[in-house]
Design an enzyme around this catalytic site. Structure first.
Site, mmCIF file in Angstrom:
data_model
loop_
_atom_site.group_PDB
_atom_site.id
_atom_site.type_symbol
_atom_site.label_atom_id
_atom_site.label_comp_id
_atom_site.label_asym_id
_atom_site.label_seq_id
_atom_site.Cartn_x
_atom_site.Cartn_y
_atom_site.Cartn_z
ATOM 1 N N SER A 10 46.296 -31.007 8.281
ATOM 2 C CA SER A 10 46.121 -31.909 7.137
ATOM 3 C C SER A 10 46.863 -31.431 5.896
ATOM 4 O O SER A 10 47.180 -32.237 5.016
ATOM 5 C CB SER A 10 44.632 -32.086 6.822
ATOM 6 O OG SER A 10 44.057 -30.863 6.397
ATOM 7 N N GLU A 87 39.859 -23.991 4.401
ATOM 8 C CA GLU A 87 40.203 -23.518 5.741
ATOM 9 C C GLU A 87 39.161 -22.547 6.282
ATOM 10 O O GLU A 87 39.499 -21.623 7.030
ATOM 11 C CB GLU A 87 41.576 -22.830 5.705
ATOM 12 C CG GLU A 87 42.688 -23.641 5.039
ATOM 13 C CD GLU A 87 43.063 -24.885 5.837
ATOM 14 O OE1 GLU A 87 44.047 -24.828 6.558
ATOM 15 O OE2 GLU A 87 42.337 -25.897 5.733
#
Length: 221
Positions: A10, A87
């Site tokens: 993404s 993340e």
């Protein structure tokens, strides 16, 4: 101090942080795989999404976007804190060489940060491992979390790679299988109730992106 970070999921279409420069290119000896669980962005603990991570494969290349962050320690710290929170399912930061088309033998950047995950279900609780294509497609077609549904993550990644001119055969195959699942689900629903109460085909994204900051503010990878 300046740092570069490589986006292959993404981050390639929604970085979400301020950067000074971006470059399209690739890293060597890695391939993109949908083997990582996401339980807080595009899925839940009871129904995790599948998002992509990297698998080390000699001779493979993985295309994406490298982002440069500079401007002083405070700005760089803010960007890294944002990335580490976003993340959070990735348990490793790996340093890699980054290449461009113009010279595929010599990297244009070294020490580029890429978020990766340990491919071990014991040491990494988010690692799902590989699965048959049909099983992955069913999981991606139905998973949903605070940032939206799992299938949009896949479709937007497919679109981003198309736009930089470097499509990924695995992503295309998986996206097409998800579309088959969505089509089958709609047909079954129509048989049961006459009309589909959940218009699944409408959820398959067109070539227009939705406002990214609202839709996928905290996606992984």
């Amino acid at each position: 101090m300046v740092f570069w970070v490589f986006g292959y999921g993404s981050l390639a279409w929604n970085p979400g942080f301020e950067f000074d420069e971006k470059i399209t290119g690739f890293i060597k000896n890695y391939k993109r795989v949908f083997d990582l669980a996401c339980i807080d962005h595009r899925g839940t603990p009871d129904h995790p999404a599948r998002t992509c991570t990297l698998e080390e494969v000699e001779g493979s290349i993985c295309w994406g976007i490298a982002y440069c962050v500079s401007g002083g320690p405070e700005r760089e710290r803010e960007a890294m804190e944002y990335l580490e929170q976003r993340e959070c399912e990735y348990d490793k930061k790996t340093l890699v060489d980054f290449y461009k088309d113009e010279d595929m033998s010599q990297p244009i950047l070294q020490g580029v940060i890429v978020f990766t995950s340990t491919p071990d279900k014991i040491s990494n609780k988010y690692y799902l491992g590989p699965a048959p294509l049909e099983d992955m497609a069913r999981q991606i077609a139905t998973a949903f979390g605070p940032c939206g549904n799992n299938r949009d993550y896949l479709f937007l990644l497919e679109k981003a790679l198309y736009e930089i001119g470097h499509e990924d055969d695995h992503i295309i195959e998986l996206a097409n299988e998800v579309r088959k699942v969505l089509g089958t689900a709609e047909k079954i629903d129509k048989k049961l109730v006459g009309l589909s109460r959940i218009p699944l085909k409408d959820n398959v994204p067109s070539l227009k992106l939705r406002p990214l900051q609202e839709a996928i503010a905290m996606d992984s990878s």
